[in-house]
Scaffold this motif. Structure first.
Motif: not given
Length: 361
Positions: A88, A91, A129, A132, A191, A269
């Protein structure tokens, strides 16, 4: 000739109405506490701390399934927590850096001129995603196949899992140019388009974490009450007997181990946007042991006990470090020793002890 009346056919015993509604009532109470009461009484700072504690509770739910139900003392959950957290964070750091730019720590250390190849897939949010949770589960699957097929269990399994956590922490520290080294990946700003410096968005992160915890509790509850859950307990109590009945205990334990790894990856994550950092200090041997301490305090054989114990131990750690910063680690040790000596079933067994004493009197 007199006919002989046949005995009445008894219907199978039905669960009591109270027992049928008890799980739903428990989830309802938890939802009210997490989504209504906590945001109403806690400020932004304390609510952010609670989000961190809930991430640890998600890990504890998985440990309760693997250790409490399956008898696997998993002292290496920091590995899976770290895999989910770093996936996470990678990214989010790439998004903060902008298209075509290196993350800030890579520019600071000056060891790289281009983005490493294994960083590039994490520019895709769907891949990140998925990774994770899928990456920790894949690693757990491979490790589990090697470990359980060779019938490694007990103390040997615990030591091996702890060694894996230590190896991962050492690896992350040694890769300063690509993982941030000792500092890890810090200063997470956004986020998925939301500014994490905004208190409103941080509350949103809290609600996401709270919802994820309730979802993982529901998954664990479904597994525990299913036929698989009964088989997992049977493997824990008599592995050779289960093998004699035609089941492969390795496969049974493997499922619980992989599910627990997925929960730890999800927790990692969510920990990144909730706290804003992931580092080797959070994935090594000491954190992995602390995860187990929370489960032992709460009661590893129950559903909610591990989550409550993880939150209680994390809260106590914060409170003690604020009041007695030079001696709080000793109090943390007592938190683990006292329940093991005087309350082996953890906090979850208190109600049962009270009920038995009332019945005896």
């Amino acid at each position: 000739m007199t006919a002989v009346a046949s005995p009445p056919v008894e219907s199978p015993p039905q669960p009591r109405a109270g027992r049928r509604w008890r799980p739903a009532a428990g989830f309802g109470v938890g939802a009210v506490l997490l989504f209504a009461l906590a945001p109403a009484v806690l400020g932004d700072f304390r609510l952010g701390l609670l989000a961190k504690y809930l991430c640890l509770a998600i890990i504890a739910v998985g440990i309760g399934l693997a250790w409490g139900r399956g008898g696997m003392l998993t002292l290496g959950q920091g590995v899976f927590f770290g895999l989910g957290g770093y996936a996470m964070a990678m990214h989010l750091k790439l998004v903060d850096a902008g298209p075509g730019n290196l993350p800030d720590f890579m520019q600071l250390y000056g060891q790289l001129d281009a983005l490493p190849w294994w960083w590039r897939p994490f520019t895709n949010p769907v891949f990140a995603l998925t990774a994770t949770v899928a990456l920790p589960m894949l690693v757990a699957l491979l490790l589990g196949l090697l470990i359980f097929r060779r019938r490694v269990r007990g103390a040997y399994f615990a030591i091996l899992s702890q060694a894996l956590a230590a190896a991962m922490a050492i690896f992350l520290v040694g890769q300063q140019g690509t993982t941030g080294g000792t500092n890890g990946l810090t200063d997470i700003q956004g986020f998925f388009g939301y500014d994490l410096n905004d208190p409103v968005n941080r509350r949103m992160i809290y609600f996401i974490v709270a919802g994820a915890l309730l979802l993982m509790l529901a998954v664990a509850w479904q597994l525990m009450r299913s036929r698989y859950g009964e088989l997992l307990v049977a493997v824990r109590d008599g592995e050779e007997r289960v093998r004699f009945l035609g089941y492969d205990p390795a496969n049974v334990k493997l499922v619980a181990y992989v599910v627990a790894a997925g929960m730890a990856g999800l927790a990692g994550a969510l920990f990144v946007p909730a706290v804003g950092i992931i580092s080797p200090a959070l994935v090594g041997v000491v954190p992995s042991i602390e995860f187990v301490v929370g489960v032992a305090v709460g009661g590893r054989a129950s559903l909610v006990g591990p989550a409550v114990g993880a939150i209680a131990v994390a809260w106590a750690r914060t409170a003690l470090s604020e009041k007695v910063p030079s001696a709080w680690t000793y109090f943390e040790g007592l938190l683990f020793i006292l329940p093991i000596v005087f309350l082996p079933g953890g906090l979850a067994s208190l109600w049962e002890m009270v009920r038995r004493r009332k019945a005896a009197s």
